[in-house]
Design a protein around this motif. Sequence first.
Motif, PDB file in Angstrom:
ATOM      1  N   UNK A  81       0.863  -1.310   0.033  1.00 60.30           N
ATOM      2  CA  UNK A  81       0.070  -0.004  -0.092  1.00 60.30           C
ATOM      3  C   UNK A  81       0.795   1.163   0.038  1.00 60.30           C
ATOM      4  N   UNK A  82       2.064   1.115   0.812  1.00 57.93           N
ATOM      5  CA  UNK A  82       2.995   2.467   0.442  1.00 57.93           C
ATOM      6  C   UNK A  82       3.571   2.596  -0.800  1.00 57.93           C
ATOM      7  N   UNK A  83       3.647   1.539  -1.346  1.00 59.26           N
ATOM      8  CA  UNK A  83       4.136   1.597  -2.914  1.00 59.26           C
ATOM      9  C   UNK A  83       3.193   2.300  -3.637  1.00 59.26           C
ATOM     10  N   UNK A  84       1.758   1.884  -3.441  1.00 60.22           N
ATOM     11  CA  UNK A  84       0.789   2.649  -4.124  1.00 60.22           C
ATOM     12  C   UNK A  84       0.593   4.077  -3.691  1.00 60.22           C
ATOM     13  N   UNK A  85       0.886   4.450  -2.573  1.00 60.52           N
ATOM     14  CA  UNK A  85       0.844   5.996  -2.161  1.00 60.52           C
ATOM     15  C   UNK A  85       1.978   6.680  -2.703  1.00 60.52           C
ATOM     16  N   UNK A  86       2.932   6.123  -2.980  1.00 61.42           N
ATOM     17  CA  UNK A  86       4.323   6.573  -3.805  1.00 61.42           C
ATOM     18  C   UNK A  86       3.997   7.104  -5.117  1.00 61.42           C
ATOM     19  N   UNK A  87       3.184   6.011  -5.680  1.00 60.62           N
ATOM     20  CA  UNK A  87       2.654   6.409  -7.065  1.00 60.62           C
ATOM     21  C   UNK A  87       1.688   7.536  -6.995  1.00 60.62           C
ATOM     22  N   UNK A  88       0.895   7.408  -5.967  1.00 56.78           N
ATOM     23  CA  UNK A  88      -0.125   8.666  -5.805  1.00 56.78           C
ATOM     24  C   UNK A  88       0.799  10.074  -5.740  1.00 56.78           C
ATOM     25  N   UNK A  89       1.626  10.145  -4.811  1.00 58.29           N
ATOM     26  CA  UNK A  89       2.590  11.405  -4.721  1.00 58.29           C
ATOM     27  C   UNK A  89       3.130  11.808  -5.921  1.00 58.29           C
ATOM     28  N   UNK A  90       3.693  11.013  -6.592  1.00 55.66           N
ATOM     29  CA  UNK A  90       4.342  11.211  -7.797  1.00 55.66           C
ATOM     30  C   UNK A  90       3.212  11.761  -8.856  1.00 55.66           C
ATOM     31  N   UNK A  91       2.441  11.236  -8.986  1.00 49.54           N
ATOM     32  CA  UNK A  91       1.196  11.544  -9.837  1.00 49.54           C
ATOM     33  C   UNK A  91       0.644  12.971  -9.497  1.00 49.54           C
ATOM     34  N   UNK A  92       0.678  13.367  -8.244  1.00 48.32           N
ATOM     35  CA  UNK A  92       0.057  14.682  -7.739  1.00 48.32           C
ATOM     36  C   UNK A  92       1.034  15.698  -8.644  1.00 48.32           C
ATOM     37  N   UNK A  93       2.595  15.442  -8.478  1.00 45.91           N
ATOM     38  CA  UNK A  93       3.368  16.312  -9.047  1.00 45.91           C
ATOM     39  C   UNK A  93       3.283  16.630 -10.501  1.00 45.91           C
ATOM     40  N   UNK A  94       3.102  15.420 -11.446  1.00 45.68           N
ATOM     41  CA  UNK A  94       2.919  15.338 -12.473  1.00 45.68           C
ATOM     42  C   UNK A  94       1.492  16.021 -13.025  1.00 45.68           C
ATOM     43  N   UNK A  95       0.476  15.765 -12.373  1.00 42.63           N
ATOM     44  CA  UNK A  95      -0.842  16.228 -12.588  1.00 42.63           C
ATOM     45  C   UNK A  95      -0.532  17.915 -12.745  1.00 42.63           C
ATOM     46  N   UNK A  96       0.086  18.290 -11.892  1.00 40.98           N
ATOM     47  CA  UNK A  96       0.117  19.960 -11.778  1.00 40.98           C
ATOM     48  C   UNK A  96       1.108  20.575 -12.837  1.00 40.98           C
ATOM     49  N   UNK A  97       2.074  19.733 -13.275  1.00 39.23           N
ATOM     50  CA  UNK A  97       3.145  20.007 -13.911  1.00 39.23           C
ATOM     51  C   UNK A  97       2.575  20.049 -15.476  1.00 39.23           C
ATOM     52  N   UNK A  98       1.897  18.772 -15.899  1.00 41.11           N
ATOM     53  CA  UNK A  98       1.440  18.501 -17.038  1.00 41.11           C
ATOM     54  C   UNK A  98       0.574  17.503 -16.995  1.00 41.11           C
ATOM     55  N   UNK A  99      -0.559  17.550 -17.087  1.00 47.08           N
ATOM     56  CA  UNK A  99      -1.668  16.588 -16.855  1.00 47.08           C
ATOM     57  C   UNK A  99      -1.602  15.429 -17.997  1.00 47.08           C
ATOM     58  N   UNK A 100      -0.913  15.934 -19.242  1.00 45.43           N
ATOM     59  CA  UNK A 100      -0.956  14.971 -20.228  1.00 45.43           C
ATOM     60  C   UNK A 100      -0.068  13.856 -20.024  1.00 45.43           C
ATOM     61  N   UNK A 101       0.987  14.067 -18.959  1.00 46.27           N
ATOM     62  CA  UNK A 101       1.812  13.021 -18.832  1.00 46.27           C
ATOM     63  C   UNK A 101       1.523  12.012 -17.538  1.00 46.27           C
ATOM     64  N   UNK A 102       0.029  12.117 -17.271  1.00 47.71           N
ATOM     65  CA  UNK A 102      -0.573  11.227 -16.462  1.00 47.71           C
ATOM     66  C   UNK A 102      -1.290  10.205 -17.102  1.00 47.71           C
ATOM     67  N   UNK A 103      -0.917   9.130 -17.185  1.00 49.54           N
ATOM     68  CA  UNK A 103      -1.732   8.125 -17.898  1.00 49.54           C
ATOM     69  C   UNK A 103      -2.916   7.574 -17.154  1.00 49.54           C
ATOM     70  N   UNK A 104      -4.086   8.023 -17.418  1.00 48.70           N
ATOM     71  CA  UNK A 104      -5.277   7.746 -16.288  1.00 48.70           C
ATOM     72  C   UNK A 104      -5.498   6.070 -15.963  1.00 48.70           C
ATOM     73  N   UNK A 105      -4.964   5.354 -16.711  1.00 49.73           N
ATOM     74  CA  UNK A 105      -5.025   3.973 -16.590  1.00 49.73           C
ATOM     75  C   UNK A 105      -4.280   3.638 -15.555  1.00 49.73           C
ATOM     76  N   UNK A 106      -3.015   3.971 -15.486  1.00 50.30           N
ATOM     77  CA  UNK A 106      -2.004   3.488 -14.476  1.00 50.30           C
ATOM     78  C   UNK A 106      -2.682   4.004 -12.998  1.00 50.30           C
ATOM     79  N   UNK A 107      -3.114   5.215 -12.944  1.00 51.02           N
ATOM     80  CA  UNK A 107      -3.917   5.705 -11.874  1.00 51.02           C
ATOM     81  C   UNK A 107      -4.938   4.725 -11.369  1.00 51.02           C
TER      82      UNK A 107
END
Length: 249
Positions: A67-93
């Motif tokens: 679950x912590x590894x999933x949280x890491x994905x979420x944390x990295x996703x937050x950064x990417x979302x704010x920088x460039x939403x196109x760089x976040x593949x929705x299916x990975x989330x």
Amino acid sequence: MDEKRRQLLAGISIAGAGVLLNACRNTQSRTGGATNDENKNEGPAPGEAEPVEVTATEDLMREHGILRRALLVYRETVVKLRQDVGSVPPDALEKTAKLFQVFGEDYHERKLEEVFIFPAVRKAPGAAAGYLDILLAQHVRGREITDYVLSISQADRIASNSIEPLAKALESFVRMYEHHAAIEDTVVFPAWKAAVGANELDAMGEKFEDIEHEQFGGDGFDMALKRMEEIEQSLGLSNLDMFTAPSLG
Ligand SMILES: [Fe+2]
Ligand SMILES: [Fe+2]
């Protein structure tokens, strides 16, 4: 692990883990060498490691590791979302949120903590019982946020007006669950271990293994670990060294 099993664990094509039971019968066991219950006493295949016994508390804590590894994905996703939403593949989330739901919420929380751990700790002396109502409320809040993340990530693309609400939801989820798991690891699980005693702990380890096999039709931890590794790989997060802190010099 075949593709169907991976998809099932991620919950892509099913609503609940019950379907997993019938879909994943012939899978590798927790101990690595057997293919199903009938031959689980056989030794490891050539080249495979000897099976290692996992205690009930170790089992719970390594589930937190997934679950912590999933949280890491979420944390990295937050950064990417704010920088460039196109760089976040929705299916990975979506896969990450489904993994959290199937393995974390429906199994770890609902089948183990809420049925075995929390009721025993509530009756035990000590400070741990004082955390339980908050931990239970956090399970509920977590499920609400997971449902929200799934509702956003199931679309082909993340709408621009969803970026900031999604980022804030992920941030609050990570903040809550990191502390949640840390309190369970350091206060609640030790209190449970002390309350049940050594003999009962062994029996609970066996019981947890049975529940895991019933829930997933095989070794749920191995399945979740494989799935998590695939998600990290797809997002470029699988190189541990990229997280090494820079030198202060
Ligand atoms: Fe919990
Ligand atoms: Fe937990």
